[in-house]
Design a protein around this motif. Structure first.
Motif, mmCIF file in Angstrom:
data_model
loop_
_atom_site.group_PDB
_atom_site.id
_atom_site.type_symbol
_atom_site.label_atom_id
_atom_site.label_comp_id
_atom_site.label_asym_id
_atom_site.label_seq_id
_atom_site.Cartn_x
_atom_site.Cartn_y
_atom_site.Cartn_z
ATOM 1 N N THR A 1 -8.267 -0.662 5.745
ATOM 2 C CA THR A 1 -7.540 -1.533 4.813
ATOM 3 C C THR A 1 -8.471 -2.542 4.134
ATOM 4 O O THR A 1 -8.372 -3.745 4.355
ATOM 5 C CB THR A 1 -6.404 -2.285 5.538
ATOM 6 O OG1 THR A 1 -6.926 -2.901 6.720
ATOM 7 C CG2 THR A 1 -5.286 -1.342 5.918
ATOM 8 N N TRP B 1 -1.439 -2.628 1.139
ATOM 9 C CA TRP B 1 -0.901 -2.946 2.470
ATOM 10 C C TRP B 1 -0.211 -4.312 2.410
ATOM 11 O O TRP B 1 0.979 -4.432 2.650
ATOM 12 C CB TRP B 1 -2.013 -2.926 3.512
ATOM 13 C CG TRP B 1 -1.674 -3.610 4.813
ATOM 14 C CD1 TRP B 1 -2.338 -4.643 5.402
ATOM 15 C CD2 TRP B 1 -0.583 -3.294 5.706
ATOM 16 N NE1 TRP B 1 -1.731 -5.017 6.586
ATOM 17 C CE2 TRP B 1 -0.651 -4.194 6.789
ATOM 18 C CE3 TRP B 1 0.451 -2.359 5.677
ATOM 19 C CZ2 TRP B 1 0.268 -4.183 7.856
ATOM 20 C CZ3 TRP B 1 1.371 -2.339 6.729
ATOM 21 C CH2 TRP B 1 1.279 -3.238 7.793
ATOM 22 N N PHE C 1 -4.299 0.344 2.003
ATOM 23 C CA PHE C 1 -4.411 1.538 2.824
ATOM 24 C C PHE C 1 -5.363 2.503 2.123
ATOM 25 O O PHE C 1 -5.216 2.799 0.935
ATOM 26 C CB PHE C 1 -3.071 2.259 2.906
ATOM 27 C CG PHE C 1 -2.056 1.683 3.853
ATOM 28 C CD1 PHE C 1 -2.384 1.410 5.171
ATOM 29 C CD2 PHE C 1 -0.754 1.470 3.429
ATOM 30 C CE1 PHE C 1 -1.422 0.918 6.055
ATOM 31 C CE2 PHE C 1 0.210 0.986 4.305
ATOM 32 C CZ PHE C 1 -0.125 0.703 5.622
ATOM 33 N N ASN D 1 -7.738 -2.272 11.066
ATOM 34 C CA ASN D 1 -7.138 -3.328 10.259
ATOM 35 C C ASN D 1 -7.803 -4.659 10.566
ATOM 36 O O ASN D 1 -8.669 -4.763 11.438
ATOM 37 C CB ASN D 1 -5.622 -3.390 10.551
ATOM 38 C CG ASN D 1 -4.811 -3.980 9.411
ATOM 39 O OD1 ASN D 1 -5.351 -4.402 8.390
ATOM 40 N ND2 ASN D 1 -3.500 -4.000 9.575
#
Length: 405
Positions: free
Chosen positions: A132, A180, A313, A72
């Motif tokens: 992400t 996300w 995601f 991330n």
């Protein structure tokens, strides 16, 4: 011919040469949206082509290995300074029995893509089961066949995805991606060091800020902001001339030392150290910095408008724990969990019911426009017009040439 004309003519020749050398398929990126969240967020995606034949998906070892790895961006998940852990991720592990490995590996879409592209092309495991990327990069990964199709049976909470995000143009039916968080690109400055503040991107060129300005190293963030500042309707009919004019502004302020650095998420460290006191930033970062480092910075959307975008995601093609990744996605689409994350990251929450859940967590955040934006606040943001893959490639190479990437 003026210096400006000469510079841009050279750039245009380079760009056209690149375009002629490319044999890539055409796709469409970020189209126009309205003032409503539905229009803006849906437009963040792309109307790209169906994914091409690519590497085959890896075997799913989720049943054999209770593991999931997640890459991330920084400051993008709730974090406890005392325990040095991520509370919601700890809860997921306790409830599911799955060990989650979390890494803040993504500093920008381009740099991260550069690190993993060769492995993805070969269908190899990059060591992450979830990544992400932003919408435009998500479109690229889908088009290249670099991500796996999601099994919605493992994500029952997908029903909580905001209706306007359930059928984005770059991924109809959300077969290969789920939002996300969404957010804004705008301006920020140190209120103590620069009390006069900023209203537009051009204010960054104030001599008082020389050598203490940062801009983002992603073309899809910095250049639209410069175009907007130059009075260009980025949803309208702009092209090489307008782009070249704005690129000249960037080049000039890099060359004369006005801009300290062009960088990704790590710009936050320059803000903390004081090496930079103003720049182009992501909305939630500044809220978090103010909470962690003292209320030193102010974030605004420029009078000429800022940007709205989403990160998604996705399961890479070589990932070996897809089912576990889907279980993690399902967990984060629970409204209570989503509200807890939103209370920390301060980005636009994509989960229905999270606003109501926020009442129990932090009522002051229920009306925070950076998390639950009103139409009035959304009117301060924009997305870009449709852009072909070839055109994006041209502009990206021109941008990288200027920033020295």
């Amino acid at each position: 011919m003026s210096r400006h004309d000469h510079q841009f003519s050279s750039r245009r020749r380079i760009a056209r040469g690149i375009a002629e050398a490319q044999a890539s398929r055409r796709g469409v990126l970020a189209g126009a949206g309205g003032l409503a969240l539905a229009g803006l967020l849906a437009a963040c995606g792309t109307a790209g082509p169906k994914s091409s034949a690519g590497p085959s998906a890896a075997a799913d070892l989720s049943g054999e290995q209770k593991l999931v790895s997640w890459a991330n961006w920084t400051l993008y998940l709730d974090y406890d300074d005392k325990t040095k852990k991520y509370p919601t991720l700890e809860r997921f592990m306790k409830q599911s029995g799955i060990t989650a490995k979390y890494a803040e590996d993504i500093d920008s879409n381009d740099t991260y893509y550069g690190k993993i592209q060769a492995q993805l092309a070969a269908g190899k495991d990059i060591g992450q089961d979830i990544i992400t990327p932003s919408d435009w990069m998500s479109e690229r990964l889908i088009r290249q066949g670099y991500v796996q199709e999601l099994n919605h049976d493992n994500i029952s909470n997908i029903k909580n995805l905001l209706p306007e995000l359930r059928d984005v143009r770059f991924d109809p039916g959300r077969k290969k991606s789920l939002t996300w968080q969404s957010g804004f690109t705008g301006l920020a400055w140190n209120k103590e060091e620069f009390p006069k503040g900023l209203k537009n991107v051009s204010d960054l060129w104030d001599p008082a800020l020389k050598g203490r300005v940062t801009v983002l190293d992603e073309m899809r963030d910095t250049m639209p902001m410069l175009l907007l500042d130059d009075g260009v309707d980025i949803q309208g009919d702009w092209g090489e001339n307008e782009y070249g004019n704005s690129l000249d502004v960037l080049e000039k302020n890099i060359a004369n030392g006005q801009i300290r650095q062009v960088k990704g998420n790590s710009y936050k460290q320059d803000f903390i150290s004081g090496d930079a006191i103003a720049g182009l930033v992501y909305s939630g970062d500044i809220t978090q910095l103010n909470f962690e480092e003292g209320d030193k910075w102010e974030f605004v959307m420029p009078e000429a408008k800022g940007l709205i975008w989403s990160d998604n995601f996705m399961v890479p093609i070589g990932a070996t724990h897809k089912t576990n990744a889907e279980k993690l996605m399902d967990f984060y689409y629970d409204p209570d969990v989503a509200a807890e994350v939103a209370a920390y990251v301060n980005y636009v929450c994509p989960v229905v019911g999270a606003r109501e859940a926020m009442e129990k967590i932090d009522p002051e955040l229920v009306d925070n426009p950076l998390i639950f934006p009103t139409e009035e606040f959304l009117s301060l943001s924009s997305t870009e017009r449709a852009m072909s893959v070839e055109e994006e490639t041209q502009f990206q190479n021109m941008f990288q040439q200027v920033i020295g990437a």
